[in-house]
Design a protein around this motif. Structure first.
Motif, PDB file in Angstrom:
ATOM      1  N   GLU A  76     -41.319  51.911 -79.747  1.00 56.29           N
ATOM      2  CA  GLU A  76     -41.588  51.094 -78.555  1.00 56.29           C
ATOM      3  C   GLU A  76     -42.949  51.432 -77.950  1.00 56.29           C
ATOM      4  O   GLU A  76     -43.043  51.808 -76.779  1.00 56.29           O
ATOM      5  CB  GLU A  76     -40.479  51.300 -77.517  1.00 56.29           C
TER       6      GLU A  76
ATOM      7  N   ARG B 212     -30.246  47.392 -79.633  1.00 56.93           N
ATOM      8  CA  ARG B 212     -30.060  47.732 -78.231  1.00 56.93           C
ATOM      9  C   ARG B 212     -30.335  49.196 -77.970  1.00 56.93           C
ATOM     10  O   ARG B 212     -30.418  49.993 -78.904  1.00 56.93           O
ATOM     11  CB  ARG B 212     -28.593  47.483 -77.873  1.00 56.93           C
ATOM     12  N   SER B 213     -30.379  49.535 -76.716  1.00 52.89           N
ATOM     13  CA  SER B 213     -30.517  50.929 -76.321  1.00 52.89           C
ATOM     14  C   SER B 213     -29.340  51.729 -76.877  1.00 52.89           C
ATOM     15  O   SER B 213     -28.192  51.305 -76.757  1.00 52.89           O
ATOM     16  CB  SER B 213     -30.537  51.014 -74.793  1.00 52.89           C
ATOM     17  N   GLY B 214     -29.635  52.827 -77.531  1.00 57.08           N
ATOM     18  CA  GLY B 214     -28.587  53.678 -78.075  1.00 57.08           C
ATOM     19  C   GLY B 214     -28.112  53.274 -79.457  1.00 57.08           C
ATOM     20  O   GLY B 214     -27.190  53.873 -80.011  1.00 57.08           O
ATOM     21  N   SER B 215     -28.744  52.262 -80.043  1.00 57.46           N
ATOM     22  CA  SER B 215     -28.287  51.809 -81.359  1.00 57.46           C
ATOM     23  C   SER B 215     -28.760  52.720 -82.491  1.00 57.46           C
ATOM     24  O   SER B 215     -28.305  52.617 -83.618  1.00 57.46           O
ATOM     25  CB  SER B 215     -28.765  50.372 -81.608  1.00 57.46           C
ATOM     26  N   GLY B 216     -29.702  53.619 -82.207  1.00 55.67           N
ATOM     27  CA  GLY B 216     -30.118  54.583 -83.218  1.00 55.67           C
ATOM     28  C   GLY B 216     -31.528  54.369 -83.755  1.00 55.67           C
ATOM     29  O   GLY B 216     -31.904  54.949 -84.770  1.00 55.67           O
ATOM     30  N   LYS B 217     -32.343  53.570 -83.060  1.00 55.24           N
ATOM     31  CA  LYS B 217     -33.695  53.260 -83.553  1.00 55.24           C
ATOM     32  C   LYS B 217     -34.576  54.509 -83.610  1.00 55.24           C
ATOM     33  O   LYS B 217     -35.198  54.798 -84.634  1.00 55.24           O
ATOM     34  CB  LYS B 217     -34.355  52.202 -82.645  1.00 55.24           C
ATOM     35  N   THR B 218     -34.611  55.239 -82.509  1.00 56.72           N
ATOM     36  CA  THR B 218     -35.439  56.449 -82.470  1.00 56.72           C
ATOM     37  C   THR B 218     -34.975  57.461 -83.516  1.00 56.72           C
ATOM     38  O   THR B 218     -35.773  58.067 -84.228  1.00 56.72           O
ATOM     39  CB  THR B 218     -35.391  57.081 -81.064  1.00 56.72           C
ATOM     40  N   THR B 219     -33.659  57.605 -83.614  1.00 57.89           N
ATOM     41  CA  THR B 219     -33.112  58.557 -84.583  1.00 57.89           C
ATOM     42  C   THR B 219     -33.511  58.167 -86.008  1.00 57.89           C
ATOM     43  O   THR B 219     -33.836  59.029 -86.822  1.00 57.89           O
ATOM     44  CB  THR B 219     -31.581  58.624 -84.451  1.00 57.89           C
TER      45      THR B 219
ATOM     46  N   GLN C 252     -41.857  57.322 -78.046  1.00 56.55           N
ATOM     47  CA  GLN C 252     -41.445  56.401 -76.989  1.00 56.55           C
ATOM     48  C   GLN C 252     -42.033  56.784 -75.625  1.00 56.55           C
ATOM     49  O   GLN C 252     -42.512  55.939 -74.896  1.00 56.55           O
ATOM     50  CB  GLN C 252     -39.912  56.395 -76.934  1.00 56.55           C
TER      51      GLN C 252
ATOM     52  N   LEU D  34     -24.599  63.160 -84.884  1.00 58.90           N
ATOM     53  CA  LEU D  34     -25.307  63.654 -83.705  1.00 58.90           C
ATOM     54  C   LEU D  34     -24.995  65.139 -83.507  1.00 58.90           C
ATOM     55  O   LEU D  34     -24.018  65.644 -84.083  1.00 58.90           O
ATOM     56  CB  LEU D  34     -24.865  62.856 -82.473  1.00 58.90           C
ATOM     57  N   PRO D  35     -25.820  65.835 -82.726  1.00 59.61           N
ATOM     58  CA  PRO D  35     -25.565  67.258 -82.498  1.00 59.61           C
ATOM     59  C   PRO D  35     -24.143  67.536 -82.001  1.00 59.61           C
ATOM     60  O   PRO D  35     -23.571  68.580 -82.269  1.00 59.61           O
ATOM     61  CB  PRO D  35     -26.587  67.632 -81.426  1.00 59.61           C
TER      62      PRO D  35
HETATM   63  N1  LIG Z   1     -29.965  65.080 -79.050  1.00 61.18           N
HETATM   64  C1  LIG Z   1     -28.932  64.238 -78.953  1.00 61.18           C
HETATM   65  N2  LIG Z   1     -27.697  64.717 -78.668  1.00 61.18           N
HETATM   66  C2  LIG Z   1     -26.640  63.880 -78.549  1.00 61.18           C
HETATM   67  N3  LIG Z   1     -26.719  62.570 -78.693  1.00 61.18           N
HETATM   68  C3  LIG Z   1     -27.900  62.039 -78.971  1.00 61.18           C
HETATM   69  C4  LIG Z   1     -29.072  62.836 -79.106  1.00 61.18           C
HETATM   70  N4  LIG Z   1     -30.120  62.023 -79.397  1.00 61.18           N
HETATM   71  C5  LIG Z   1     -29.619  60.787 -79.414  1.00 61.18           C
HETATM   72  N5  LIG Z   1     -28.299  60.784 -79.160  1.00 61.18           N
HETATM   73  C6  LIG Z   1     -27.422  59.603 -79.126  1.00 61.18           C
HETATM   74  O1  LIG Z   1     -27.625  58.887 -80.309  1.00 61.18           O
HETATM   75  C7  LIG Z   1     -27.571  57.502 -80.081  1.00 61.18           C
HETATM   76  C8  LIG Z   1     -28.825  56.859 -80.608  1.00 61.18           C
HETATM   77  O2  LIG Z   1     -29.930  57.361 -79.907  1.00 61.18           O
HETATM   78  P1  LIG Z   1     -31.391  56.806 -80.167  1.00 61.18           P
HETATM   79  O3  LIG Z   1     -32.304  57.599 -79.309  1.00 61.18           O
HETATM   80  O4  LIG Z   1     -31.651  56.794 -81.622  1.00 61.18           O
HETATM   81  O5  LIG Z   1     -31.262  55.332 -79.615  1.00 61.18           O
HETATM   82  P2  LIG Z   1     -32.367  54.197 -79.464  1.00 61.18           P
HETATM   83  O6  LIG Z   1     -31.908  53.044 -80.276  1.00 61.18           O
HETATM   84  O7  LIG Z   1     -33.710  54.758 -79.760  1.00 61.18           O
HETATM   85  O8  LIG Z   1     -32.228  53.846 -77.919  1.00 61.18           O
HETATM   86  P3  LIG Z   1     -33.378  53.403 -76.862  1.00 61.18           P
HETATM   87  O9  LIG Z   1     -33.689  51.972 -77.112  1.00 61.18           O
HETATM   88  O10 LIG Z   1     -32.705  53.576 -75.532  1.00 61.18           O
HETATM   89  O11 LIG Z   1     -34.538  54.308 -77.050  1.00 61.18           O
HETATM   90  C9  LIG Z   1     -27.385  57.324 -78.580  1.00 61.18           C
HETATM   91  O12 LIG Z   1     -26.033  57.065 -78.345  1.00 61.18           O
HETATM   92  C10 LIG Z   1     -27.768  58.651 -78.004  1.00 61.18           C
HETATM   93  O13 LIG Z   1     -27.026  58.927 -76.859  1.00 61.18           O
END
Ligand SMILES: Nc1ncnc2c1ncn2[C@@H]1O[C@H](COP(=O)(O)OP(=O)(O)OP(=O)(O)O)[C@@H](O)[C@H]1O
Ligand SMILES: [Mg+2]
Lengths: 259, 210
Positions: free
Chosen positions: A170, A45-52, A92, A20-21
């Motif tokens: 999503e 789950r939320s924050g598991s890294g799906k969007t990333t 999203q 992460l940054p």
């Molecule tokens: N720009 C960023 N800077 C710091 N941390 C980040 C950044 N983007 C994402 N994160 C962290 O990376 C992790 C994964 O984020 P991500 O958005 O991939 O989750 P997600 O699975 O898509 O969650 P959600 O279901 O809530 O959308 C989270 O802990 C989030 O806080």
């Protein structure tokens, strides 16, 4: 964008690590393949890294180490603009351009690709029909739409230039259960006709089971397993079992069968 | 002789000085936009430029206007004509609101929209010209409006170095201890500022994205 003729995966994560940054590792040595024409669901789950994970595919995020390959080419070495124009992206929060009408929003990529105005107009009408919106909606602005309509526009926009790959984050997230079910149904019938390679993000097991040809379960940046919906339902993995249990509980509760 | 009488009797001169005034304000605002908008974009895009750029623009604002006119006087080409000095000084003062509002306007574009633009394969310049600037336009414009209104007031001081404008009346009135004359400069200047504020405010509302 051409498909690889070799029949190899359309999208491949090869030992991908991503920090992460703020320097914290999110993924470490992630391996995953998406075959042509399949719908891979990223469940977690939320924050598991799906969007990333999605952003790593269209290079909105760059792997710290390892490679993401699209059609066999590492994204690191590819022309990013070309890569992205060949990948439909439904984000999203929908991310519609507030200063563009629905028609201009949907026609964006074709416009960037230099299609002529008449062809774009026809394509937009076709897509509005596809996502079951009235043609008149085309002249409205995003703030004049309901949340569900906006999400449909987001899907139409991603499909506009007929990209072989779709990343959907999503896409039916903020919807009521009925509209959601309807859009899922539309998605399935679309997919039967279009055969896109889709990576679909959700945290809803029901949606994953319904739409996915395979389900990849993410937990805190770790890829726990990748299974077909049938395999998922009878998996012995504790996390998968927990998802299935929670799902089953919600159904028994609904049937008044809770102890 | 009352003020109204004076103004109507010196119609031509009032008109001429108003035009001069407008010219000083207009041309310096134009320069400030041409310089300030790119600098605002730069500082929004490259965070390391943010502090030095905004810091410098801020610093300029703290220099008293008469002192700034004085500093610029001995500079070779510039010092030859008073209106050059006045235009440079007014441009420098107008930079801060223009830079700051460009920066804020671009930074306040919804990150989801920027991400969608990038994700769909817009180049950085397409992102800037088709998305960020249009969405930031009304905020940038309100910076320009502030710059213009402040400039209309500041430009009266330009008369102190002989650059003309409505300040002429004011300084002449001060020298002759003639309130009428002071008001003959001050009232049109105030009206000008109000008119500019009103018109530009109206334009700004029309530019506001939905
Ligand atoms: N720009 C960023 N800077 C710091 N941390 C980040 C950044 N983007 C994402 N994160 C962290 O990376 C992790 C994964 O984020 P991500 O958005 O991939 O989750 P997600 O699975 O898509 O969650 P959600 O279901 O809530 O959308 C989270 O802990 C989030 O806080
Ligand atoms: Mg997410």
């Amino acid at each position: 964008m051409e498909q690889t003729s070799s029949g190899g995966p359309v999208i491949e994560f090869r030992d991908v690590s991503y920090n992460l940054p703020n320097g914290h590792p999110l993924f470490s040595r992630l391996n995953l393949q998406v075959a042509v024409g399949e719908t891979l669901v990223l469940l977690g789950r939320s924050g598991s890294g799906k969007t990333t994970a999605l952003k790593l595919i269209n290079h909105l995020a760059t792997p710290t180490s390892g490679e993401v390959l699209v059609n066999g080419v590492p994204t690191r070495n590819s022309d990013i603009i070309r890569l992205r124009r060949g990948i439909g992206y439904v984000i999203q929060e929908t991310g519609l351009f507030p200063h563009y009408t629905v028609e201009k929003n949907i026609g964006l990529v074709p416009r960037l690709e230099g299609w002529d105005a008449e062809r774009i107009h026809q394509r937009v009408l076709e897509l509005l029909q596809l996502v079951e919106l009235e043609p008149a909606v085309g002249s409205r602005y995003p703030h004049q739409l309901s949340g569900g309509q906006r999400q449909r526009v987001g899907v139409a926009r991603a499909l506009a230039a007929d990209p072989p790959i779709l990343l959907m984050d999503e896409p039916f997230g903020a919807l009521d259960a009925l509209t959601r079910a309807q859009l899922q149904h539309e998605f399935l019938s679309l997919q039967q006709r279009l055969h896109k390679t889709v990576v679909f993000v959700t945290h809803d097991l029901r949606e994953a089971l319904r739409l996915g040809s395979r389900i990849a379960l993410l937990e805190a940046g770790r890829l726990v397993l990748v299974l077909t919906p049938q395999e998922f339902l009878c998996s012995a993995d504790p996390l998968a079992a927990a998802y299935v249990q929670a799902f089953a509980d919600s159904r028994t509760a609904a049937h008044g069968g809770a102890p | 002789m009352n003020l109204f009488h004076f103004l109507s009797q010196n119609q031509d001169q009032v008109f001429e000085l108003t035009l001069e005034h407008l010219w000083l304000v207009g041309i310096s605002t134009l320069f400030a936009v041409l310089i300030g908008v790119p600098m605002g974009i730069l500082s929004a895009r490259r965070p390391i430029w943010n502090k030095p750029v905004l810091g410098t623009a801020n610093l300029i604002q703290t220099i008293p206007s008469l002192a700034l006119f004085g500093f610029l006087l001995p500079i070779p080409w510039l010092g030859e004509r008073a209106d050059r000095i006045a235009i440079l000084a007014l441009t420098l003062y107008a930079l801060l609101p223009v830079i700051r509002n460009t920066f804020t306007g671009i930074r306040s574009v919804d990150p989801a929209v920027v991400e969608a633009a990038r994700g769909m394969g817009m180049t950085e310049s397409q992102l800037l010209f088709h998305v960020e600037l249009p969405l930031a336009l009304s905020v940038i414009f309100s910076g320009v409006r502030i710059a213009v209104v402040v400039s209309v007031g500041l430009a009266t001081i330009a008369a102190a170095i002989g650059a003309g404008g409505l300040g002429e009346f004011i300084f002449r009135g001060l020298a002759m201890v003639n309130n009428q004359l002071i008001l003959a400069g001050a009232i049109p200047a105030a009206l000008l500022a109000l008119a500019a504020d009103f018109t530009l405010g109206w334009l700004e509302r029309r530019l506001r994205p939905r």
